[in-house]
Design a protein around this motif. Sequence first.
Motif, PDB file in Angstrom:
ATOM      1  N   ALA A   1       0.839  -1.204   0.000  1.00 37.53           N
ATOM      2  CA  ALA A   1       0.000   0.000   0.000  1.00 37.53           C
ATOM      3  C   ALA A   1       0.876   1.257   0.000  1.00 37.53           C
ATOM      4  CB  ALA A   1      -0.934  -0.009   1.209  1.00 37.53           C
ATOM      5  N   PRO A   2       1.509   1.565  -1.118  1.00 34.38           N
ATOM      6  CA  PRO A   2       2.440   2.698  -1.168  1.00 34.38           C
ATOM      7  C   PRO A   2       1.794   4.070  -0.977  1.00 34.38           C
ATOM      8  CG  PRO A   2       2.100   1.794  -3.360  1.00 34.38           C
ATOM      9  CD  PRO A   2       1.426   0.865  -2.388  1.00 34.38           C
ATOM     10  N   GLU A   3       0.478   4.152  -1.140  1.00 35.13           N
ATOM     11  CA  GLU A   3      -0.208   5.416  -0.922  1.00 35.13           C
ATOM     12  C   GLU A   3      -0.436   5.677   0.571  1.00 35.13           C
ATOM     13  OE1 GLU A   3      -1.729   2.848  -2.589  1.00 35.13           O
ATOM     14  OE2 GLU A   3      -1.202   3.391  -4.630  1.00 35.13           O
ATOM     15  N   VAL A   4      -0.312   4.630   1.388  1.00 37.87           N
ATOM     16  CA  VAL A   4      -0.611   4.729   2.813  1.00 37.87           C
ATOM     17  C   VAL A   4       0.656   4.648   3.668  1.00 37.87           C
ATOM     18  CG1 VAL A   4      -1.926   3.678   4.714  1.00 37.87           C
ATOM     19  CG2 VAL A   4      -2.891   3.749   2.400  1.00 37.87           C
ATOM     20  N   PHE A   5       1.650   3.895   3.205  1.00 41.48           N
ATOM     21  CA  PHE A   5       2.870   3.685   3.984  1.00 41.48           C
ATOM     22  C   PHE A   5       4.112   4.100   3.205  1.00 41.48           C
ATOM     23  CE2 PHE A   5      -0.197   0.364   5.159  1.00 41.48           C
ATOM     24  CZ  PHE A   5      -0.355   0.640   6.510  1.00 41.48           C
ATOM     25  N   ASP A   6       5.114   4.551   3.945  1.00 40.77           N
ATOM     26  CA  ASP A   6       6.426   4.846   3.384  1.00 40.77           C
ATOM     27  C   ASP A   6       7.451   4.424   4.424  1.00 40.77           C
ATOM     28  OD1 ASP A   6       8.403   5.709   1.669  1.00 40.77           O
ATOM     29  OD2 ASP A   6       7.793   7.802   1.663  1.00 40.77           O
ATOM     30  N   GLN A   7       8.728   4.609   4.113  1.00 35.69           N
ATOM     31  CA  GLN A   7       9.790   4.268   5.047  1.00 35.69           C
ATOM     32  C   GLN A   7      10.736   5.438   5.211  1.00 35.69           C
ATOM     33  OE1 GLN A   7      10.726   0.495   2.795  1.00 35.69           O
ATOM     34  NE2 GLN A   7      11.239  -0.163   4.878  1.00 35.69           N
ATOM     35  N   ARG A   8      11.239   5.617   6.436  1.00 35.90           N
ATOM     36  CA  ARG A   8      12.231   6.668   6.695  1.00 35.90           C
ATOM     37  C   ARG A   8      13.520   6.320   5.973  1.00 35.90           C
ATOM     38  NH1 ARG A   8      11.092   6.939  13.085  1.00 35.90           N
ATOM     39  NH2 ARG A   8      12.714   5.352  13.058  1.00 35.90           N
TER      40      ARG A   8
ATOM     41  N   GLU B   1      16.618   7.112   6.753  1.00 27.35           N
ATOM     42  CA  GLU B   1      17.773   6.783   7.597  1.00 27.35           C
ATOM     43  C   GLU B   1      17.767   5.366   8.157  1.00 27.35           C
ATOM     44  OE1 GLU B   1      14.805   9.021  10.213  1.00 27.35           O
ATOM     45  OE2 GLU B   1      15.624   9.297   8.209  1.00 27.35           O
ATOM     46  N   ASP B   2      16.586   4.800   8.412  1.00 25.45           N
ATOM     47  CA  ASP B   2      16.574   3.463   9.016  1.00 25.45           C
ATOM     48  C   ASP B   2      15.503   2.524   8.468  1.00 25.45           C
ATOM     49  OD1 ASP B   2      14.344   4.663  10.118  1.00 25.45           O
ATOM     50  OD2 ASP B   2      15.069   4.604  12.191  1.00 25.45           O
ATOM     51  N   GLY B   3      14.670   2.998   7.549  1.00 23.79           N
ATOM     52  CA  GLY B   3      13.669   2.143   6.935  1.00 23.79           C
ATOM     53  C   GLY B   3      12.410   1.900   7.745  1.00 23.79           C
ATOM     54  N   ILE B   4      12.305   2.522   8.903  1.00 20.94           N
ATOM     55  CA  ILE B   4      11.123   2.345   9.750  1.00 20.94           C
ATOM     56  C   ILE B   4       9.896   2.925   9.050  1.00 20.94           C
ATOM     57  CG2 ILE B   4      10.075   2.961  11.990  1.00 20.94           C
ATOM     58  CD1 ILE B   4      12.364   0.865  12.141  1.00 20.94           C
ATOM     59  N   VAL B   5       8.769   2.279   9.229  1.00 23.14           N
ATOM     60  CA  VAL B   5       7.523   2.662   8.566  1.00 23.14           C
ATOM     61  C   VAL B   5       7.085   4.082   8.947  1.00 23.14           C
ATOM     62  CG1 VAL B   5       6.027   1.659  10.352  1.00 23.14           C
ATOM     63  CG2 VAL B   5       5.178   1.921   8.024  1.00 23.14           C
ATOM     64  N   ILE B   6       6.516   4.759   7.948  1.00 25.27           N
ATOM     65  CA  ILE B   6       5.890   6.063   8.132  1.00 25.27           C
ATOM     66  C   ILE B   6       4.450   5.918   7.657  1.00 25.27           C
ATOM     67  CG2 ILE B   6       5.829   8.476   7.391  1.00 25.27           C
ATOM     68  CD1 ILE B   6       8.814   8.183   6.683  1.00 25.27           C
ATOM     69  N   LEU B   7       3.516   6.346   8.469  1.00 34.18           N
ATOM     70  CA  LEU B   7       2.109   6.304   8.093  1.00 34.18           C
ATOM     71  C   LEU B   7       1.762   7.596   7.358  1.00 34.18           C
ATOM     72  CD1 LEU B   7      -0.594   4.800   8.260  1.00 34.18           C
ATOM     73  CD2 LEU B   7      -0.989   5.929  10.454  1.00 34.18           C
TER      74      LEU B   7
END
Length: 64
Positions: A20-27, A29-35
Motif C-alpha cells: 500500500a504505497p499510498e498509505v505507507f512509506d519508510q524513513r 535513515e533506518d527504513g522504519i515505517v511512516i504512516l
Amino acid sequence: MKVFIDEEKCVACGQCVAAAPEVFDQRDEDGIVILLEANPPPEQVADVRDAAAVCPALVITIEE
C-alpha cells in the motif's frame, strides 16, 4: 477505517510499502515505517488489510 502503527516494533522490511504505497512509506535513515494516511479512502482499504497481513512484525493495527 483508521490505521495505527507501532514504530518501535517495526523491522523495516518494507512489505507494507509494497502492498500500500499510498498509505505507507519508510524513513530514509533506518527504513522504519511512516504512516502517510491514517484514514485511507475506500479504494485503498484492501491494500491496507494486505499490508497488515504481510507485516512480519505485526506493527499495523486497523480499527474499523
